[in-house]
Design an enzyme around this catalytic site. Sequence first.
Site, mmCIF file in Angstrom:
data_model
loop_
_atom_site.group_PDB
_atom_site.id
_atom_site.type_symbol
_atom_site.label_atom_id
_atom_site.label_comp_id
_atom_site.label_asym_id
_atom_site.label_seq_id
_atom_site.Cartn_x
_atom_site.Cartn_y
_atom_site.Cartn_z
ATOM 1 N N GLY A 66 -5.812 79.354 74.393
ATOM 2 C CA GLY A 66 -6.436 79.591 73.008
ATOM 3 C C GLY A 66 -7.179 78.476 72.764
ATOM 4 O O GLY A 66 -7.207 77.515 73.673
ATOM 5 N N CYS A 67 -7.924 78.280 71.496
ATOM 6 C CA CYS A 67 -8.722 77.213 71.081
ATOM 7 C C CYS A 67 -8.956 77.318 69.370
ATOM 8 O O CYS A 67 -9.191 78.303 69.043
ATOM 9 C CB CYS A 67 -9.886 77.127 71.791
ATOM 10 S SG CYS A 67 -11.071 75.714 71.414
ATOM 11 N N HIS A 107 -14.904 70.304 75.931
ATOM 12 C CA HIS A 107 -15.501 70.214 74.814
ATOM 13 C C HIS A 107 -16.452 69.115 74.647
ATOM 14 O O HIS A 107 -17.765 69.277 74.024
ATOM 15 C CB HIS A 107 -14.435 70.059 73.663
ATOM 16 C CG HIS A 107 -13.638 71.360 73.082
ATOM 17 N ND1 HIS A 107 -14.578 72.392 72.416
ATOM 18 C CD2 HIS A 107 -12.331 71.292 73.047
ATOM 19 C CE1 HIS A 107 -13.649 73.279 72.323
ATOM 20 N NE2 HIS A 107 -12.352 73.048 72.532
ATOM 21 N N HIS A 121 -9.087 71.123 79.286
ATOM 22 C CA HIS A 121 -9.780 71.738 78.119
ATOM 23 C C HIS A 121 -10.505 70.799 77.138
ATOM 24 O O HIS A 121 -11.660 71.162 76.637
ATOM 25 C CB HIS A 121 -8.621 72.324 77.327
ATOM 26 C CG HIS A 121 -9.137 73.154 75.975
ATOM 27 N ND1 HIS A 121 -8.764 74.507 76.029
ATOM 28 C CD2 HIS A 121 -9.463 72.982 74.704
ATOM 29 C CE1 HIS A 121 -9.203 75.120 74.849
ATOM 30 N NE2 HIS A 121 -9.530 74.058 74.124
ATOM 31 N N GLU A 122 -10.019 69.819 76.918
ATOM 32 C CA GLU A 122 -10.637 68.834 75.775
ATOM 33 C C GLU A 122 -11.823 68.066 76.454
ATOM 34 O O GLU A 122 -12.960 67.987 75.830
ATOM 35 C CB GLU A 122 -9.647 67.655 75.100
ATOM 36 C CG GLU A 122 -8.321 68.341 74.454
ATOM 37 C CD GLU A 122 -8.768 69.281 73.249
ATOM 38 O OE1 GLU A 122 -9.851 68.781 72.770
ATOM 39 O OE2 GLU A 122 -8.115 70.009 72.946
ATOM 40 N N GLY A 180 -20.262 79.241 68.042
ATOM 41 C CA GLY A 180 -21.461 79.530 67.251
ATOM 42 C C GLY A 180 -22.013 78.199 66.633
ATOM 43 O O GLY A 180 -23.167 78.115 66.517
#
Length: 288
Positions: A187-188, A234, A230-231, A87
Amino acid sequence: MFSRGLRSLMTEPAVLTPVKLRPCSRLRSLMTDPSVRGLIKLRPCGVLRSPVRGLVKRPRGVVTSFMNLGRSNKEDGPPYTHFVQIGDPVLKMKCQPVEKEEIQSEGIQTLLTRMVYTLERYDGVGISAPQIGIPLQIFIIQFTRSQMSGWTEKIQKERNMEVVPLQIFINPTLSILDNSQISSREGCCSTHGYSCRVSRFKSVKLSALNEEGNPVEVTAKDWTARMIQHEMDHLNGYMITDKMDPGTLSMDYWNIVNRRQGEFKLSFEGIKAGPKKWFSSPLIWKRS
């Protein structure tokens, strides 16, 4: 959230060493950028050192005494020492590269210090700069033996997990070595308390600069490759919820919520020293 394949990724673990600091124009430009809220407050940091696992709520020592000088918790802006949550607009931004000559500057080294501290504070296996509020192309990974022991031996073998020393990657680029994909639950730390299944390429190659500005190139497969991808997501403004297999999002503690009749609190403060930290050890709570 989310390793460098031990021996397969590098021949020598990257070690954080003391460095001299210089001004950083890139990070200072972000300080005036309204898109990151103009809240960045940096103090002279001195040197960059890896924190120990005796965790407290804030970094300790002479280095961070300067960082925290004249600051109150209510006034703190990025770079944070907590993970921002889904968010937050910074998690959807495409991150900017770091100029090579600025890597050992005051601003970037302060950022790296906070990233390493936050990773340790939350016992995470990976962290990207936007996850502490700074949209720059930097991420760090690690996968300790203690963290790996949080899974059963069967799962460790199935996912080909391996211990990974702490590694810093700046301005990384990713190449796919094996197009076959593997779906597994992830997960994160920025979607705290939730996980989902995400399909990832089996094998990848990563080219980047390390914390000293030197080029590095690593290859990884299976679980380690998953962590790297995953990174990288981001840094491009993607969350696991953007890449997840449809219908697989789950609250990780739903059964505990039911068992406690709804009396359950989800903390965003990280793992603190003391009994609570000991009882949260993966040596006690095995994941399947």
